[in-house]
Scaffold this motif. Structure first.
Motif, PDB file in Angstrom:
ATOM      1  N   SER A 269     -21.196 -46.693  59.313  1.00 47.00           N
ATOM      2  CA  SER A 269     -20.037 -46.519  59.757  1.00 47.00           C
ATOM      3  C   SER A 269     -19.358 -45.015  59.449  1.00 47.00           C
ATOM      4  CB  SER A 269     -18.875 -47.337  59.070  1.00 47.00           C
ATOM      5  OG  SER A 269     -19.060 -48.671  59.372  1.00 47.00           O
ATOM      6  N   ALA A 270     -18.766 -44.341  60.347  1.00 43.64           N
ATOM      7  CA  ALA A 270     -18.630 -42.857  60.315  1.00 43.64           C
ATOM      8  C   ALA A 270     -17.117 -42.955  60.045  1.00 43.64           C
ATOM      9  CB  ALA A 270     -19.144 -42.102  61.423  1.00 43.64           C
ATOM     10  N   PRO A 271     -16.466 -41.896  59.312  1.00 46.18           N
ATOM     11  CA  PRO A 271     -14.964 -41.794  59.292  1.00 46.18           C
ATOM     12  C   PRO A 271     -14.612 -41.459  60.452  1.00 46.18           C
ATOM     13  CG  PRO A 271     -16.304 -39.996  58.043  1.00 46.18           C
ATOM     14  CD  PRO A 271     -17.236 -41.163  58.581  1.00 46.18           C
ATOM     15  N   PRO A 272     -13.051 -41.912  60.926  1.00 50.79           N
ATOM     16  CA  PRO A 272     -12.522 -41.766  62.234  1.00 50.79           C
ATOM     17  C   PRO A 272     -12.442 -39.857  62.323  1.00 50.79           C
ATOM     18  CG  PRO A 272     -11.284 -43.434  61.192  1.00 50.79           C
ATOM     19  CD  PRO A 272     -12.288 -42.750  60.004  1.00 50.79           C
ATOM     20  N   ALA A 273     -12.726 -39.486  63.550  1.00 48.69           N
ATOM     21  CA  ALA A 273     -12.480 -38.139  64.015  1.00 48.69           C
ATOM     22  C   ALA A 273     -13.361 -37.097  63.254  1.00 48.69           C
ATOM     23  CB  ALA A 273     -10.866 -38.018  63.884  1.00 48.69           C
ATOM     24  N   VAL A 274     -14.117 -37.474  62.606  1.00 51.59           N
ATOM     25  CA  VAL A 274     -14.887 -36.401  61.927  1.00 51.59           C
ATOM     26  C   VAL A 274     -16.292 -35.766  63.064  1.00 51.59           C
ATOM     27  CG1 VAL A 274     -16.642 -35.587  60.180  1.00 51.59           C
ATOM     28  CG2 VAL A 274     -14.624 -36.969  59.697  1.00 51.59           C
ATOM     29  N   THR A 275     -16.117 -34.781  63.489  1.00 49.24           N
ATOM     30  CA  THR A 275     -16.922 -34.341  64.529  1.00 49.24           C
ATOM     31  C   THR A 275     -18.385 -33.787  63.790  1.00 49.24           C
ATOM     32  OG1 THR A 275     -16.471 -32.018  64.388  1.00 49.24           O
ATOM     33  CG2 THR A 275     -15.083 -33.421  65.862  1.00 49.24           C
ATOM     34  N   PHE A 276     -19.380 -33.782  64.832  1.00 48.19           N
ATOM     35  CA  PHE A 276     -20.632 -33.207  64.023  1.00 48.19           C
ATOM     36  C   PHE A 276     -20.464 -31.651  63.373  1.00 48.19           C
ATOM     37  CE2 PHE A 276     -24.988 -31.778  63.355  1.00 48.19           C
ATOM     38  CZ  PHE A 276     -25.521 -32.780  63.019  1.00 48.19           C
ATOM     39  N   ARG A 277     -19.528 -30.874  64.129  1.00 45.71           N
ATOM     40  CA  ARG A 277     -19.189 -29.455  63.546  1.00 45.71           C
ATOM     41  C   ARG A 277     -18.707 -29.704  62.291  1.00 45.71           C
ATOM     42  NH1 ARG A 277     -19.402 -25.070  66.922  1.00 45.71           N
ATOM     43  NH2 ARG A 277     -18.765 -26.114  68.725  1.00 45.71           N
ATOM     44  N   ASP A 278     -17.580 -30.715  62.194  1.00 45.42           N
ATOM     45  CA  ASP A 278     -17.175 -30.843  60.892  1.00 45.42           C
ATOM     46  C   ASP A 278     -18.086 -31.172  59.822  1.00 45.42           C
ATOM     47  OD1 ASP A 278     -14.513 -30.534  61.936  1.00 45.42           O
ATOM     48  OD2 ASP A 278     -14.072 -32.934  62.629  1.00 45.42           O
ATOM     49  N   TRP A 279     -19.077 -31.931  60.023  1.00 46.40           N
ATOM     50  CA  TRP A 279     -20.119 -32.336  59.056  1.00 46.40           C
ATOM     51  C   TRP A 279     -20.993 -31.182  58.631  1.00 46.40           C
ATOM     52  CZ3 TRP A 279     -24.532 -36.482  60.257  1.00 46.40           C
ATOM     53  CH2 TRP A 279     -25.052 -36.700  58.951  1.00 46.40           C
ATOM     54  N   ILE A 280     -21.183 -30.278  59.732  1.00 45.51           N
ATOM     55  CA  ILE A 280     -21.659 -28.811  59.436  1.00 45.51           C
ATOM     56  C   ILE A 280     -20.785 -28.239  58.197  1.00 45.51           C
ATOM     57  CG2 ILE A 280     -22.576 -26.619  60.183  1.00 45.51           C
ATOM     58  CD1 ILE A 280     -23.310 -28.393  62.616  1.00 45.51           C
ATOM     59  N   GLY A 281     -19.690 -28.276  58.430  1.00 39.20           N
ATOM     60  CA  GLY A 281     -18.557 -27.530  57.680  1.00 39.20           C
ATOM     61  C   GLY A 281     -18.282 -28.142  56.433  1.00 39.20           C
ATOM     62  N   GLY A 282     -19.097 -29.271  56.151  1.00 35.40           N
ATOM     63  CA  GLY A 282     -18.768 -30.015  54.806  1.00 35.40           C
ATOM     64  C   GLY A 282     -17.963 -31.061  54.757  1.00 35.40           C
ATOM     65  N   ALA A 283     -17.443 -31.647  55.757  1.00 39.27           N
ATOM     66  CA  ALA A 283     -16.693 -32.725  55.895  1.00 39.27           C
ATOM     67  C   ALA A 283     -17.305 -34.193  55.079  1.00 39.27           C
ATOM     68  CB  ALA A 283     -16.326 -33.286  57.303  1.00 39.27           C
ATOM     69  N   LEU A 284     -18.597 -34.237  55.150  1.00 43.62           N
ATOM     70  CA  LEU A 284     -19.051 -35.242  54.582  1.00 43.62           C
ATOM     71  C   LEU A 284     -20.110 -34.955  53.526  1.00 43.62           C
ATOM     72  CD1 LEU A 284     -20.519 -37.418  57.740  1.00 43.62           C
ATOM     73  CD2 LEU A 284     -18.320 -37.709  56.224  1.00 43.62           C
ATOM     74  N   PRO A 285     -20.519 -35.636  52.371  1.00 43.45           N
ATOM     75  CA  PRO A 285     -21.290 -35.293  51.355  1.00 43.45           C
ATOM     76  C   PRO A 285     -22.775 -34.910  51.849  1.00 43.45           C
ATOM     77  CG  PRO A 285     -20.204 -37.500  50.764  1.00 43.45           C
ATOM     78  CD  PRO A 285     -19.948 -37.063  52.192  1.00 43.45           C
ATOM     79  N   GLY A 286     -23.324 -33.805  51.601  1.00 42.22           N
ATOM     80  CA  GLY A 286     -24.543 -33.415  52.068  1.00 42.22           C
ATOM     81  C   GLY A 286     -24.689 -32.927  53.504  1.00 42.22           C
ATOM     82  N   PRO A 287     -25.401 -31.968  53.727  1.00 44.90           N
ATOM     83  CA  PRO A 287     -25.311 -31.227  54.980  1.00 44.90           C
ATOM     84  C   PRO A 287     -26.249 -31.956  56.032  1.00 44.90           C
ATOM     85  CG  PRO A 287     -26.971 -30.051  53.704  1.00 44.90           C
ATOM     86  CD  PRO A 287     -26.093 -30.774  52.587  1.00 44.90           C
ATOM     87  N   PRO A 288     -25.999 -31.934  57.304  1.00 43.18           N
ATOM     88  CA  PRO A 288     -26.852 -32.668  58.034  1.00 43.18           C
ATOM     89  C   PRO A 288     -28.213 -31.880  58.446  1.00 43.18           C
ATOM     90  CG  PRO A 288     -24.955 -31.338  59.372  1.00 43.18           C
ATOM     91  CD  PRO A 288     -24.948 -31.340  57.887  1.00 43.18           C
ATOM     92  N   THR A 289     -29.217 -32.728  58.817  1.00 41.31           N
ATOM     93  CA  THR A 289     -30.352 -31.959  59.648  1.00 41.31           C
ATOM     94  C   THR A 289     -30.486 -31.915  60.991  1.00 41.31           C
ATOM     95  OG1 THR A 289     -31.477 -34.284  59.748  1.00 41.31           O
ATOM     96  CG2 THR A 289     -31.574 -33.107  57.329  1.00 41.31           C
TER      97      THR A 289
END
Length: 411
Positions: A269-289
């Motif tokens: 499950s993903a947190p609501p309204a977090v975009t992939f751009r947000d993930w790159i910016g640090g919104a989730l633990p660990g950077p995306p690949t």
């Protein structure tokens, strides 16, 4: 056709510029437009009682060695005899993905052979394929559980029941077309979007759902339109204008919320309204690949999706024996510049009427007029394909029958 596997999927994306570069390399593969593929999806029903639920175990036993790993992690997932692969959707819908072919005749022959093989497997288990773009008999019901499907259901449930209808009840026909040479990409990209509303209307088959008349020509497309628009609205034209499909797709992909995040514990499950751009910016633990980005792209469902090639996603599943008609129409219309120019001209007045097409189909006069012109252009262009004359004639009869039914008020 290019895939994300051509690049280093393990690479960490440290900023948006790296993600944009990755997307730019994989979204449109240019070259001569010679290949066509198809993905055919069906609901599956008990042959005696079509209202009876069909579960994952019954599907697994029916498919045998062709069962995908979503039904059985230990499955061999063998390709069908003519190269098509079988997948299963969360509501138990089955899909055949063909290998792309250089001619429509080969695509027709191999895909029909694989459909025949699949139909025989199901018949031996007392099952039949559905004939429309949405389940006419049963309400939405989960048949297959995976971490991805659970995360999708969780995300879509926040906005109402339409996500479940889409996941568990709908069946589409997807046409895969080469993007074309560098100088053709923009025109072909624009064209497959502009042709969308009249072709959606002309080939709509999804009026009845769960035992009732929905009042929509394509209740399948209605369900898609009512879920998260950040991942289902058309990419073209971009809201900011311009004529760069690569830039439009990059913005679309990076600004779409995450639908699921793969984790070892099975909770995706993903947190609501977090975009992939947000993930790159640090919104989730660990950077995306790069592989995370590739997976994110598989959770975006616009009417046309660039996957190196152009994946046309706006068509309903077709009645038995008629899947080739919309495929041939698209291929014929895109087959030469003059025909394509005339087709775009005919479609221009209705190019943004996605909701009208889903609701009214060819009962809408403007859409009917555009479809009539497109069908006429396509019928005259079929002799420039490699389809046999008898097959061309059969397709023309299907197109004539669709228009005649619309004129009688029964599209």
């Amino acid at each position: 056709m290019v895939t994300a596997a051509d690049l280093d999927n393990a690479a960490v994306l440290r900023n948006s510029e790296e993600a944009e570069g990755y997307l730019a390399k994989i979204c449109f593969k240019t070259g001569p437009p010679v290949r066509t593929g198809v993905e055919l999806e069906w609901t599956v029903h008990d042959a005696v009682d079509p209202t009876r639920p069909v579960g994952a175990e019954r599907l697994r036993l029916a498919l045998g060695p062709y069962a995908p790993t979503t039904l059985d992690p230990a499955a061999t997932a063998r390709p069908l005899p003519h190269g098509g692969t079988v997948s299963v959707e969360p509501g138990g819908q089955l899909e055949i993905s063909s290998a792309p072919q250089r001619g429509l005749d080969a695509l027709h022959e191999t895909t029909d052979a694989d459909i025949g093989h699949l139909t025989a497997l199901l018949a031996a288990a007392g099952l039949v394929l559905g004939t429309t773009g949405i389940d006419p008999h049963r309400p939405p019901r989960s048949a297959v559980e995976t971490p991805r499907y659970r995360a999708m259901r969780t995300a879509f449930d926040r906005d109402g029941p339409d996500g479940r209808t889409m996941m568990f009840s709908t069946a589409g026909l997807q046409v895969c077309l080469d993007a074309g040479e560098p100088g053709q990409v923009v025109e072909r990209w624009c064209a497959v979007h502009e042709l969308g509303p009249p072709l959606l209307a002309a080939f709509a088959t999804a009026r009845r759902h769960a035992g009732r008349d929905t009042g929509w020509a394509s209740a399948r497309m209605r369900a898609w339109q009512r879920i998260d628009p950040t991942r289902t609205r058309a990419v073209w034209p971009p809201a900011t204008g311009g004529r760069d499909p690569v830039a439009a797709w990059i913005r679309y992909a990076l600004d779409a919320p995450l639908l699921c995040v793969r984790r070892p514990d099975g909770n995706w499950s993903a947190p609501p309204a977090v975009t992939f751009r947000d993930w790159i910016g640090g919104a989730l633990p660990g950077p995306p690949t790069a592989d995370d980005l590739r997976y994110h792209l598989s959770t975006l469902f616009p009417p046309v999706r660039p996957r190196g090639y152009l994946e046309v996603r706006y068509l309903d599943a077709q009645p038995p024996g008629e899947w080739l008609a919309p495929v041939a129409v698209l291929a014929a219309l895109l087959g030469d510049p003059v025909t394509l120019g005339l087709a775009r001209e005919a479609s221009a007045p209705v190019a943004d009427r996605w909701t009208v097409a889903a609701r009214h189909g060819l009962a809408d006069p403007a859409l009917a007029a555009a479809a009539n012109t497109l069908f006429d252009l396509a019928a005259r262009a079929l002799d420039r394909t490699d389809l046999a004359p008898a097959t061309q004639k059969e397709i023309s009869h299907i197109l004539e029958r669709r228009l005649a039914a619309a004129e009688r008020g029964n599209p």
